[in-house]
Design an enzyme around this catalytic site. Structure first.
Site, short mmCIF file in Angstrom:
data_model
loop_
_atom_site.label_atom_id
_atom_site.label_comp_id
_atom_site.label_asym_id
_atom_site.label_seq_id
_atom_site.Cartn_x
_atom_site.Cartn_y
_atom_site.Cartn_z
N ASP A 333 4.44 4.33 -5.91
CA ASP A 333 5.19 5.19 -6.84
C ASP A 333 5.67 6.41 -6.06
O ASP A 333 5.47 6.51 -4.85
CB ASP A 333 4.27 5.62 -8.00
CG ASP A 333 3.17 6.59 -7.57
OD1 ASP A 333 3.03 6.85 -6.36
OD2 ASP A 333 2.44 7.08 -8.46
N ASP A 335 5.39 10.64 -6.41
CA ASP A 335 4.70 11.71 -7.16
C ASP A 335 5.40 13.04 -6.93
O ASP A 335 5.73 13.38 -5.79
CB ASP A 335 3.25 11.82 -6.67
CG ASP A 335 2.51 10.48 -6.70
OD1 ASP A 335 2.07 10.10 -7.78
OD2 ASP A 335 2.43 9.82 -5.64
N ASP A 422 5.50 9.73 -11.07
CA ASP A 422 4.60 10.66 -11.76
C ASP A 422 5.19 12.06 -11.63
O ASP A 422 5.47 12.52 -10.53
CB ASP A 422 3.20 10.65 -11.09
CG ASP A 422 2.42 9.38 -11.40
OD1 ASP A 422 2.73 8.73 -12.42
OD2 ASP A 422 1.50 9.05 -10.62
N1 CTP Z 1 -4.17 11.69 -8.85
C1 CTP Z 1 -4.76 12.59 -9.70
N2 CTP Z 1 -4.83 12.34 -11.02
C2 CTP Z 1 -4.32 11.22 -11.54
C3 CTP Z 1 -3.69 10.29 -10.71
C4 CTP Z 1 -3.63 10.56 -9.33
O1 CTP Z 1 -5.22 13.61 -9.23
N3 CTP Z 1 -4.41 11.00 -12.85
C5 CTP Z 1 -4.10 11.98 -7.42
C6 CTP Z 1 -4.86 10.95 -6.64
O2 CTP Z 1 -6.18 11.35 -6.43
C7 CTP Z 1 -4.10 10.92 -5.35
C8 CTP Z 1 -2.69 11.42 -5.69
O3 CTP Z 1 -2.78 11.91 -6.99
O4 CTP Z 1 -4.67 11.84 -4.45
C9 CTP Z 1 -1.67 10.35 -5.57
O5 CTP Z 1 -2.05 9.20 -6.30
P1 CTP Z 1 -1.31 7.81 -6.16
O6 CTP Z 1 0.13 7.95 -6.43
O7 CTP Z 1 -2.06 6.84 -7.01
O8 CTP Z 1 -1.60 7.40 -4.66
P2 CTP Z 1 -0.79 7.62 -3.31
O9 CTP Z 1 -1.72 8.17 -2.33
O10 CTP Z 1 0.46 8.41 -3.56
O11 CTP Z 1 -0.45 6.15 -2.90
P3 CTP Z 1 0.92 5.36 -3.11
O12 CTP Z 1 1.75 5.70 -1.93
O13 CTP Z 1 0.59 3.93 -3.18
O14 CTP Z 1 1.52 5.87 -4.40
MN MN Z 2 1.81 7.88 -5.10
MN MN Z 3 0.90 8.46 -8.49
#
Ligand code: CTP
Ligand code: MN
Ligand code: MN
Length: 498
Positions: A333, A335, A422
């Site tokens: 995703d 963020d 997100d």
């Molecule tokens: N996070 C959070 N609260 C949430 C969801 C996520 O604090 N409800 C934090 C996670 O702990 C993470 C960060 O947001 O440190 C990013 O989460 P995620 O997008 O799931 O992972 P990525 O590391 O960005 O991996 P990817 O590249 O696959 O998206």
């Molecule tokens: Mn992410």
């Molecule tokens: Mn995320």
């Protein structure tokens, strides 16, 4: 390290060698270690070197200047030589000591057509140093991931991939403790500045217990771990992997579905299945969402989001976080963190912006969580109470944006692709904590919280840092300040890939 070459030549003359092409480099005397290399490869490398004018010894002796081996550790080779010669290896000051080298020196020399100078990267270690650099690196690994630097690419991917599969499988089986143990071991190996060459080297590594040791040994010796190979083809693992990859489906839901006989996506179409709105959207856009988001797509997404949000508050601060901030080239995703010094500017912003984007056909799905009060002093450090929009965007493809521009009609003949996004809105004074909390990796975050609590008696979450004893929060204006408050050396985002 210099060698008394004259003396060596004299000695070498005393050892009769099998018929070989003329020696062009008499100062170099190679010995290839058969262990792990195998007799056939050793024979092949020997004749290759001899054809190029190198002297290669069939037996180890004092005339050898360069000991070359493959997939052995420094300690392995020293032990092997000591057993061969029946005496301990000498110190570095002893000019008789040979270079103990990795195969890379040999291959470099073969391609150069001459012996290349020995560089640090060729060496397995240096004789006489009480603890070799490699050993030191292995012995001084810090216990908390937030005390280490973990780059995105590292030297032990084969092993960490296997350990991460074991970690995931344990989580799928409901064993969080075992899952965490494998994650910790994988994370330690990711931070190593060198490639492990033997299980022996991993013996004293922090968090690498018996099971992990066995996995490491199997992979180093056989190239694969049989337990992992069996998991990868097992129905339960494959099915759980499939189900948890759906947006809105966690391990618990997937477990329940699996127990109820769900095996494939089409099983979820059953009208008796109770699905949340997230899950329905996740299934609808499954094919697009399982396709990784590229950095280029993430940057286009950033452009689109900034363009939309700045219509409402022009000087809003919008930062891409998550994996892309850690230097990843792709992710599941994108963020974003959104903030502004004025709380008023943030009030109602997400709702308005989301409605506008929806009206522009940019949103395929969204679910917004309002801001919740996070109890400052609660031990539950995992809380995240920021206002958040979990969305699926319709990202226009590059070609279609061009089409639109040319046709002047938005949405005309567009090809779009679903992308998970997100959007997190944070109060200005909480922004550094939110940035630290949303940059990840998940394991790095978990370790930061564990460290804060166990080492500093402080509670850290993505809103702030709290001292429960003094009943106060410790403010910070940057990530650097938060690390300093915790007594940690600053770890830049690209080194948080724990
Ligand atoms: N996070 C959070 N609260 C949430 C969801 C996520 O604090 N409800 C934090 C996670 O702990 C993470 C960060 O947001 O440190 C990013 O989460 P995620 O997008 O799931 O992972 P990525 O590391 O960005 O991996 P990817 O590249 O696959 O998206
Ligand atoms: Mn992410
Ligand atoms: Mn995320």
């Amino acid at each position: 390290m210099m060698f008394p070459f004259k003396k060596r030549r004299k000695e070498a003359a005393a050892v009769p060698e099998p018929v070989a092409p003329p020696v062009i480099f008499p100062d170099v005397c190679i010995f290839l270690v058969e262990r792990r290399m195998g007799a056939a490869r050793r024979g092949f490398l020997t004749s290759l070197a001899q054809r190029k004018g190198f002297r290669v010894m069939h037996e180890y002796s004092g005339v050898v200047t360069h000991v070359v081996s493959e997939q052995n550790s420094f300690a392995d080779i020293l032990g092997w030589i000591e057993r061969k010669t029946g005496r301990p290896m000498q110190s570095a000051e002893d000019q008789e000591s040979p270079h103990i080298l990795d195969i890379s020196w040999f291959t470099d020399s073969m391609s150069a057509g001459k012996p290349v100078p020995v560089e640090a990267r060729h060496r397995l270690g240096i004789l006489g140093s009480p603890v070799s650099k490699d050993k030191e690196a292995l012995l001084t690994v810090s216990s908390y991931a937030c005390q280490r630097r973990t780059p995105l690419t590292h030297h032990n991917a084969e092993i960490t991939d296997a350990l991460e599969i074991l970690s995931k499988a344990a989580a799928f089986q409901g064993s969080e403790v075992r899952s965490l143990a494998f994650s910790r071991a994988a994370s330690v190996l990711k931070s190593l500045p060198l490639k492990l060459r033997s299980a022996e080297e991993a013996r004293n590594l922090v968090w690498c217990g018996g099971h992990c040791q066995a996995v490491i040994q199997e992979i180093l010796e056989d190239g694969v771990c049989h337990e992992v190979e069996a998991l990868k083809v097992s129905e339960q693992y494959q099915c759980m992997e499939l189900l948890t990859s759906i947006f809105g489906v966690g391990v618990r839901t997937a477990e329940r579905w699996y127990k109820d006989g769900v095996r494939k996506l089409s099983d979820l179409a059953d009208p008796n299945m109770k699905l949340s709105a997230d899950q329905r959207a996740g299934i609808e856009h499954y094919t697009d969402l399982k396709q990784p988001v590229t950095l280029q797509e993430a940057e286009r997404m950033e452009h689109l989001i900034k363009d939309a949000l700045h219509r409402f508050v022009p000087d809003l601060k919008i930062t891409m976080t998550g994996g892309f901030r850690r230097g990843k080239q792709q992710g599941h995703d994108v963020d974003f963190l959104i903030t502004h010094p004025s709380e008023e500017a943030l009030s109602g912003l997400l709702q308005k912006a989301v409605a506008w984007m929806d009206s522009q056909g940019l949103l395929l799905y969204h679910h917004t969580k309002t801001r919740s009060h996070v109890h400052a002093h609660r031990r539950s450090t995992h809380m995240d109470g920021h206002e958040t929009c979990y969305a699926i965007f319709a990202l226009p493809s590059l070609d279609s944006s061009k089409c639109e521009a040319e046709a002047g009609v938005p949405g005309a003949r567009t090809t779009r692709r679903a992308v998970r996004v997100d959007l997190v809105v944070t109060l200005y004074d909480e922004y550094p904590f939110a940035l630290l909390g949303w940059t990840g990796s998940k394991h790095f975050e978990r370790e930061l919280r564990r460290y804060s609590w166990h080492e500093k008696n402080l509670t850290l979450n993505s809103h702030g840092l709290y001292d429960a004893e003094k009943n106060c929060s410790l403010p910070a204006t940057s990530e650097e300040e938060i690390f300093a408050l915790l007594g940690l050396q600053y770890v830049p985002p690209t080194y948080r890939n724990a």
